[in-house]
Write a protein that holds these residues in place. Structure first.
Motif, PDB file in Angstrom:
ATOM      1  N   THR A 118     -45.459 -26.870  -7.890  1.00  0.00           N
ATOM      2  CA  THR A 118     -44.462 -25.387  -7.773  1.00  0.00           C
ATOM      3  C   THR A 118     -43.098 -26.961  -8.001  1.00  0.00           C
ATOM      4  O   THR A 118     -42.425 -26.008  -7.823  1.00  0.00           O
ATOM      5  CB  THR A 118     -44.975 -25.207  -6.812  1.00  0.00           C
ATOM      6  N   PHE A 119     -43.266 -26.931  -8.023  1.00  0.00           N
ATOM      7  CA  PHE A 119     -41.772 -27.770  -8.456  1.00  0.00           C
ATOM      8  C   PHE A 119     -41.546 -28.920 -10.017  1.00  0.00           C
ATOM      9  O   PHE A 119     -42.272 -30.106  -9.734  1.00  0.00           O
ATOM     10  CB  PHE A 119     -41.449 -28.972  -7.595  1.00  0.00           C
ATOM     11  N   SER A 268     -49.263 -42.004 -15.227  1.00  0.00           N
ATOM     12  CA  SER A 268     -49.727 -41.350 -13.837  1.00  0.00           C
ATOM     13  C   SER A 268     -50.474 -39.588 -14.455  1.00  0.00           C
ATOM     14  O   SER A 268     -51.439 -39.392 -14.496  1.00  0.00           O
ATOM     15  CB  SER A 268     -49.324 -41.282 -13.463  1.00  0.00           C
ATOM     16  N   ILE A 269     -48.684 -39.454 -15.059  1.00  0.00           N
ATOM     17  CA  ILE A 269     -49.229 -37.438 -15.646  1.00  0.00           C
ATOM     18  C   ILE A 269     -49.917 -37.651 -16.979  1.00  0.00           C
ATOM     19  O   ILE A 269     -50.981 -36.867 -16.417  1.00  0.00           O
ATOM     20  CB  ILE A 269     -47.336 -37.127 -16.208  1.00  0.00           C
ATOM     21  N   LEU A 270     -49.610 -38.660 -17.344  1.00  0.00           N
ATOM     22  CA  LEU A 270     -50.427 -38.266 -18.831  1.00  0.00           C
ATOM     23  C   LEU A 270     -52.268 -38.205 -19.468  1.00  0.00           C
ATOM     24  O   LEU A 270     -53.297 -37.712 -19.803  1.00  0.00           O
ATOM     25  CB  LEU A 270     -49.640 -38.693 -20.495  1.00  0.00           C
ATOM     26  N   GLY A 274     -51.897 -36.861 -12.879  1.00  0.00           N
ATOM     27  CA  GLY A 274     -50.751 -36.800 -12.438  1.00  0.00           C
ATOM     28  C   GLY A 274     -50.745 -36.343 -10.252  1.00  0.00           C
ATOM     29  O   GLY A 274     -50.795 -37.146  -9.721  1.00  0.00           O
ATOM     30  N   TYR A 275     -50.120 -35.310 -10.157  1.00  0.00           N
ATOM     31  CA  TYR A 275     -49.856 -34.739  -8.808  1.00  0.00           C
ATOM     32  C   TYR A 275     -51.180 -34.717  -8.476  1.00  0.00           C
ATOM     33  O   TYR A 275     -51.723 -34.478  -6.979  1.00  0.00           O
ATOM     34  CB  TYR A 275     -49.196 -34.127  -8.418  1.00  0.00           C
ATOM     35  N   LEU A 298     -47.280 -34.090  -4.290  1.00  0.00           N
ATOM     36  CA  LEU A 298     -46.631 -34.943  -4.276  1.00  0.00           C
ATOM     37  C   LEU A 298     -46.641 -36.523  -3.528  1.00  0.00           C
ATOM     38  O   LEU A 298     -46.972 -37.980  -4.750  1.00  0.00           O
ATOM     39  CB  LEU A 298     -44.431 -35.082  -3.802  1.00  0.00           C
ATOM     40  N   GLY A 299     -47.178 -36.270  -3.246  1.00  0.00           N
ATOM     41  CA  GLY A 299     -48.051 -38.229  -2.792  1.00  0.00           C
ATOM     42  C   GLY A 299     -48.909 -38.846  -3.683  1.00  0.00           C
ATOM     43  O   GLY A 299     -49.129 -40.240  -4.107  1.00  0.00           O
TER      44      GLY A 299
END
Length: 362
Positions: A118-119, A268-270, A274-275, A298-299
């Motif tokens: 969401t962010f 981490s994201i790619l 990621g989240y 986010l954690g």
């Protein structure tokens, strides 16, 4: 959150034009993210000294504050009160602006990083291109720092760093092409969501060689050990920032560690969702008090970033510095061919309808 804000403030906020509301809100979140990254950098330096200390049988910082937690702030204070000495024969303008050119791209890149589903500050469709462009700008700060000081040591360090970053930037770019092929989008949020459905859908499995290339190239991009020939103390004193002191040196230091956190976040994201949660899709947790572990948050992103930052420290404590010719050989003769070959393998897998490409090219 709205119940925490007085009613008259909400009423005044509604009177603002939509454009002004957008500008205020965006500026607020930019400040929040920037301050968080800077505080993260401060404690990253602390944890690096602690981790490497324990790996070498030492204690690490333990004097300033409880468990030495005040050490980063003591270091910053020390640098703030030191004089910034500008060499007599240097180009003053370039000398002063070079540290900013190193730090600002490292902070600006966070604008497109999705912190949760969401962010994200700027949800742009060319996010991956934006990341590649801004991470490439950092080399200009290094080159200008080496040239503006009018020092042979600094110039030699800058030339080494520029050649190294160019070599590894190509490998990183090809690794990003592999991620683009797997997700079908340049938007980092879409790339994250494309890995939904559980750990088996994360891109690290079909793109394992590209994952290793991207992360190791990221270590080289940040001039960290064992790729730190640009600031090889035993050869060229301190490299491109040999003439810097005080807050100007602190900005280089800040930029280096901000880039470490950024490379960890992008990896981490790619490649690791990621989240997204490790436990996504675990039906065994459904209806239990641990069901929240399945949710994206986010954690999970912070946990993955911390792991990769720890790997940065681990590599520094383990490997000796490479020779300059070894670094160039690894970048040009190993990483770039590996990425090109694996992109070809991806194309074959997409044609055969195997892996995450099934839905994209079906």
């Amino acid at each position: 959150m709205e119940w925490l804000i007085p009613q008259f403030v909400l009423g005044a906020w509604d009177q603002f034009p939509p454009l002004l509301q957008y500008l205020i809100e965006t500026t607020f979140w930019i400040l929040v993210v920037t301050i968080t990254v800077i505080l993260g950098v401060a404690f990253t330096t602390y944890f690096e000294r602690k981790v490497i200390g324990y790996m070498q049988g030492r204690i690490g910082p333990n004097r300033v504050g409880p468990k030495g937690l005040g050490q980063p702030f003591a270091d910053v204070l020390k640098m703030l009160i030191k004089e910034v000495v500008v060499p007599a024969k240097s180009n003053r303008f370039l000398f002063v602006i070079a540290p900013l050119l190193t730090l600002v791209p490292a902070l600006a890149t966070w604008a497109v990083v999705p912190f949760s589903n969401t962010f994200v500050i700027a949800d742009i469709n060319a996010g991956l291109l934006y990341v590649l462009a801004l991470t490439s700008v950092g080399v200009y700060g290094v080159i200008l720092a080496g040239w503006a000081t009018n020092s042979k040591y600094a110039f030699l360090g800058a030339m080494r760093s520029a050649a190294q970053i160019v070599a590894y930037e190509i490998a990183m770019g090809f690794a990003l092409v592999g991620v683009l092929m797997a997700s079908g989008s340049l938007n980092l949020g879409v790339i994250t969501e494309a890995q939904g459905g559980g750990v088996t859908n994360w891109f690290i499995l079909p793109l394992l060689p590209l994952f290793f290339v991207y992360f190791i190239a990221g270590v080289a991009e940040t001039n960290r050990a064992p790729f730190d020939v640009a600031e090889g103390e035993s050869e060229i004193v301190a490299g491109f920032h040999v003439e810097y002191s005080g807050i100007a040196f602190a900005l280089f230091f800040l930029g280096e560690y901000a880039n470490i956190i950024l490379i960890s976040a992008l990896t981490s994201i790619l490649f690791l969702g990621g989240y997204l949660s490790f436990f996504e899709g675990w039906t065994i947790l459904e209806g239990t008090m641990l069901s929240f572990l399945r949710e994206p948050s986010l954690g999970w992103l912070v946990l993955k970033i911390c792991f990769f930052v720890y790997v940065f420290f681990w590599i520094r404590a383990t490997f000796p510095r490479y020779r300059y010719d070894q670094i160039m050989r690894l970048g040009w003769k190993v990483f770039i061919p590996v990425t090109i070959v694996w992109i070809g393998v991806e194309a074959v897998m997409a044609w055969m309808q195997v892996g995450p490409w099934t839905n994209l090219y079906g």
